[in-house]
Design an enzyme around this catalytic site. Structure first.
Site, mmCIF file in Angstrom:
data_model
loop_
_atom_site.group_PDB
_atom_site.id
_atom_site.type_symbol
_atom_site.label_atom_id
_atom_site.label_comp_id
_atom_site.label_asym_id
_atom_site.label_seq_id
_atom_site.Cartn_x
_atom_site.Cartn_y
_atom_site.Cartn_z
ATOM 1 C CD GLU A 129 7.244 0.695 0.853
ATOM 2 O OE1 GLU A 129 6.596 1.752 0.849
ATOM 3 O OE2 GLU A 129 6.718 -0.434 0.932
ATOM 4 C CD GLU A 172 6.765 -5.389 3.989
ATOM 5 O OE1 GLU A 172 5.724 -5.144 3.362
ATOM 6 O OE2 GLU A 172 7.502 -4.490 4.457
#
Ligand code: GLA
Length: 336
Positions: free
Chosen positions: A139, A246
């Protein structure tokens, strides 16, 4: 094969996709303990939900706490499971000490680089040869606005080359591990281009990066299949592997704050069946580049979405229900 309450034979989820990609789940000490057999039956890849994050592995400088990560590794080894390492360099769940000098001021570039290297050497080195792929940087890219890399302690103390350093250190620590950049909102066109450009620069500099992780925290409404396809194709054009890392399919749109439901509505259940079906048809179509699909959880009895973004609200984002029974979304994948 186990049997469903209505006597249907339940195939192992990972067997359904054995010719396509690995099927993983994020696990934690609680689910690993309580649902050992179930996890063993349905998944052939495992990710630690939290226990390989920086704050869990090195809460204080030089004090490493590997017990829970080791337990997961032992389970994986015993049962022949692949492990995805998650995650080495992230702006969240990283202790403050990493970025402070001994006077409590901001640590300089060299000190933070030394700590990054030490952490990566120790963690990746410990599981060398046992962890097939690592999410090296998580991220780092902004969702919107002019900036490409988000402001974070890593970026501010080291500079924009913090990513290449992380990949170099990880590659030195385990030259055989596949190294990934992992992010969410990965299918959003604006963010997709930022991720693409960021990773492209790394590839052009010969930084040892081997793949992009598409987190796939999706919902019944978002993103569109067209955007998902476009993202897969764009990332794959860099010649890298792709992992879905995810995955969950929230029944609520991100800005939907309703709290009145105690179960999915019939309409939600129907939409979820359709969405999962479309997603997996798409993954299969791209199975030459997608080698692993991991769910962010095991079953609807425990999901991080029970608290996010609305504290305390139940969600039902996975393929197995609260009693670990396959949902109709599962059956639709099996009987395509
Ligand atoms: C991000 C991280 C994961 C996890 C989820 C929320 O996607 O990569 O490790 O923390 O948020 O649970």
């Amino acid at each position: 094969m186990t049997k469903h309450a209505d006597q249907r034979e339940i195939p192992a989820l990972f067997n359904v996709f054995e010719n396509d990609f690995l099927i993983g789940a994020a696990v934690n000490p609680m689910t690993l303990q309580a649902q050992k057999e179930f996890i063993n039956t349905h998944f052939n890849s495992l990710t630690s939900e939290n226990n390989m994050k920086f704050e869990n592995l090195q809460p204080e400088e030089g004090r490493f706490t590997f017990e829970q990560a080791d337990e997961l590794m032992a389970f994986a080894k015993q049962n022949g499971k692949t492990v995805r390492g998650h995650t080495l360099v992230w702006h969240n769940q990283t202790p403050q000490w990493v970025f402070q000098n001994k006077n409590g001021g901001r640590a300089d570039r060299q000190l933070v680089l030394d700590r990054m290297k030490d952490h990566i050497d120790t963690v990746v080195g410990r599981y060398k040869g046992q962890i097939q792929s690592w999410d090296v940087v998580n991220e780092a890219v902004t969702d919107s606005g002019d900036r490409r890399l988000r402001e974070s302690n890593w970026q501010e103390t080291i500079g924009d080359d913090f990513m290449e350093k992380a990949f170099e250190y990880a590659h030195l620590a385990d030259p055989d591990a596949e190294l990934f950049y992992n992010d969410y909102n990965e299918s959003d066109p604006e963010k997709r281009e930022k991720i693409y450009t960021t990773v492209k620069e790394l590839v052009e500099k010969d930084v040892p990066i081997h793949g992009i992780g598409l987190q796939a925290h999706w919902s019944l409404h978002h993103p569109t299949l067209d955007h998902i396809r476009a993202a897969i194709e764009r990332y794959a054009s860099l010649g890298l592997k792709l992992h879905i890392t995810e995955m969950d399919v929230s029944v609520f749109a991100f800005d939907d704050k309703r709290t009145d439901l105690t179960a999915m509505t019939a309409e939600m259940a129907q939409q979820q069946i359709e969405r999962y079906h479309q997603f997996f048809e798409c993954f299969r179509e791209y199975s030459d580049v997608i080698s692993s699909v991991t769910f962010w959880g095991v079953a609807d009895n425990y999901t991080w979405l029970d608290d996010f973004p609305v504290q305390g609200r139940k969600n039902w984002p996975l393929l197995f229900d609260q009693d670990l029974q396959p949902k109709e979304s599962f059956w639709k994948l099996v009987n395509r």
